[in-house]
Design a protein around this motif. Structure first.
Motif, mmCIF file in Angstrom:
data_model
loop_
_atom_site.group_PDB
_atom_site.id
_atom_site.type_symbol
_atom_site.label_atom_id
_atom_site.label_comp_id
_atom_site.label_asym_id
_atom_site.label_seq_id
_atom_site.Cartn_x
_atom_site.Cartn_y
_atom_site.Cartn_z
ATOM 1 N N UNK A 89 0.827 -1.206 0.000
ATOM 2 C CA UNK A 89 0.000 0.000 0.000
ATOM 3 C C UNK A 89 0.862 1.258 0.000
ATOM 4 N N UNK A 90 1.947 1.229 0.746
ATOM 5 C CA UNK A 90 2.843 2.390 0.785
ATOM 6 C C UNK A 90 3.474 2.643 -0.581
ATOM 7 N N UNK A 146 5.074 13.264 -6.117
ATOM 8 C CA UNK A 146 4.558 12.455 -5.022
ATOM 9 C C UNK A 146 3.031 12.379 -5.052
ATOM 10 N N UNK A 147 2.381 13.517 -5.139
ATOM 11 C CA UNK A 147 0.926 13.534 -4.959
ATOM 12 C C UNK A 147 0.175 13.036 -6.186
ATOM 13 N N UNK A 148 0.735 13.290 -7.365
ATOM 14 C CA UNK A 148 0.073 12.801 -8.586
ATOM 15 C C UNK A 148 0.619 11.450 -9.019
ATOM 16 N N UNK A 149 1.698 11.012 -8.393
ATOM 17 C CA UNK A 149 2.229 9.695 -8.698
ATOM 18 C C UNK A 149 3.190 9.696 -9.873
ATOM 19 N N UNK A 191 -6.749 2.657 0.195
ATOM 20 C CA UNK A 191 -5.570 2.839 1.036
ATOM 21 C C UNK A 191 -6.040 3.465 2.338
ATOM 22 N N UNK A 248 -7.525 8.709 -3.397
ATOM 23 C CA UNK A 248 -7.884 7.405 -3.959
ATOM 24 C C UNK A 248 -8.318 6.448 -2.860
ATOM 25 N N UNK A 284 2.181 1.658 -3.432
ATOM 26 C CA UNK A 284 1.103 2.043 -4.342
ATOM 27 C C UNK A 284 0.734 3.507 -4.182
ATOM 28 N N UNK A 285 0.584 3.944 -2.929
ATOM 29 C CA UNK A 285 0.232 5.339 -2.675
ATOM 30 C C UNK A 285 1.257 6.267 -3.308
ATOM 31 N N UNK A 286 2.503 5.862 -3.243
ATOM 32 C CA UNK A 286 3.578 6.699 -3.790
ATOM 33 C C UNK A 286 3.563 6.704 -5.316
ATOM 34 N N UNK A 287 3.530 5.535 -5.918
ATOM 35 C CA UNK A 287 3.721 5.451 -7.366
ATOM 36 C C UNK A 287 2.477 5.865 -8.148
ATOM 37 N N UNK A 288 1.291 5.579 -7.598
ATOM 38 C CA UNK A 288 0.051 5.992 -8.278
ATOM 39 C C UNK A 288 -0.440 7.340 -7.783
ATOM 40 N N UNK A 289 0.170 7.837 -6.727
ATOM 41 C CA UNK A 289 -0.191 9.164 -6.248
ATOM 42 C C UNK A 289 -1.370 9.155 -5.302
#
Lengths: 205, 205
Positions: free
Chosen positions: A191-192, B196-199, B156, B153, A194-199
């Motif tokens: 999850x960490x 970071x925020x948009x991935x 998460x 999203x 994913x949150x980072x790479x997909x934003x």
DNA sequence: TTATACTAACATGCGTGTATGTATGTTGTC
DNA sequence: GACAACATACATACACGCATGTTAGTATAA
């Protein structure tokens, strides 16, 4: 009293292992050589015999501790997949391995918390700094490929991507090291990542 | 020899300022009280008079240094915008301010590199740990609102978002502190926050 | 028989903390 | 408002412990 050559090599390695643990837990200044010697079940004399002095031990240690992260990277790359898949895998594998590998924890701590390095160790700091620069450059080269193949969002430089990536990786590990009971790197790793790479932002397709 | 009450308060503050600089640069063990005293242009006697001992000085320092980040958050919130806008602004403002505020740099270093804290300071470590836990909880509550309003999203957890966020913030600051010449937090701040925020992943709408 | 791999004892320095001194602000008293 | 009595804000000097590094000694592998 004299031991065989391989026995000596063994105690030398024991000293390095013990030093890694104590240094990473207490920092350079706070560790007493007698603690390291005790953990390796020898006396301080053995340290001075093998490494000359405290700084020499630390120096050797850092050399042997280097080039550990790169192994995870090559392993993650070999498994194939898209660019993002590989980045995701690097993060997940790093997180999981840190939680389960005491030695890797210590190495990460050694790299992340390198304050309080004495004046006599400025050359070490400089060396670590240089290594981190070349590492960033290497990652940036990979990121450039991701940009070129359209797998990374355009408009952000390769070096920024690289810095962002290892900042996040280090940040998560740092956070966990500061309070390992707060959460599980293994369970939350995916999850960490994913949150980072997909934003964070929720984009409605 | 005795100074007026406000003069004394001034030297006390000078000592705290000097201590912040030296502690953050060299770590707890490596700093000598004589260095702090010299930077404040007094002798060690002044330290023992005002703070009792080295640990007392560090304790006071950490108390006075706390609650600095919260100011940035409230400021970023007041400017309004979407949830993601606010998060972005928090990152950008933090990065820029770290680069331009020596004092904030030192405070961040103090919090990030809190290894090598002596046995006599375990209570301090514990306090910092507790503070970080409540901070994460507070941020998680905010993140939950972002999830509920559909601006983050789903899939998460709020706590994972919170940990991810401050891990990134700390990671970037840590990276920069380790090598301030490598890049500019002010210039790259927006891109770092955006990545970071948009991935990283390029999602074709 | 020589070099090695240590142990053990010792010397040294350095940094903290403490005890004491001192000059000066501060406060009550008349 | 003057002056004693006390408190404060340090400086200075000393004591003490502790951690490093060093030297000498010893047993044994090579």
């Amino acid at each position: 009293m004299k031991k065989t050559a391989e026995e000596a090599a063994r105690t030398r390695q024991d000293l390095l292992d013990a030093a890694l643990g104590v240094f990473s837990r207490k920092g350079y200044h706070a560790t007493r050589l007698v603690d390291i010697a005790a953990e390796a079940e020898v006396t301080r004399g053995a340290i001075y015999h093998h490494f000359g002095n405290k700084a020499g031990l630390y120096r050797e240690l850092l050399d042997s501790a280097s080039m550990v992260g790169s192994q995870i990277v090559t392993e993650a790359v070999q498994q194939g997949g898209t660019f993002i898949d590989i980045l995701q895998r690097i993060l997940v594998m790093t997180f999981a391995r840190v939680e389960n590998d005491r030695r890797l924890q210590d190495i990460m701590a050694l790299y992340l918390f390198n304050t309080d390095l004495a004046d006599e160790l400025t050359d070490i700091r400089e060396k670590v700094r240089q290594e981190s620069i070349t590492m960033i450059d290497g990652i940036a080269a990979q990121m450039q490929m991701g940009i070129d193949t359209g797998q990374l969002r355009p408009g952000i430089s390769a070096h920024t991507y690289a810095r962002s990536f290892i900042a996040y990786q280090n940040g998560v590990v740092d956070l966990w090291l500061g309070n390992p009971q707060a959460f599980s790197l293994t369970k939350e790793g995916a999850a960490l990542a994913d949150a980072f790479l997909r934003g964070f932002a929720y984009q409605i397709d």
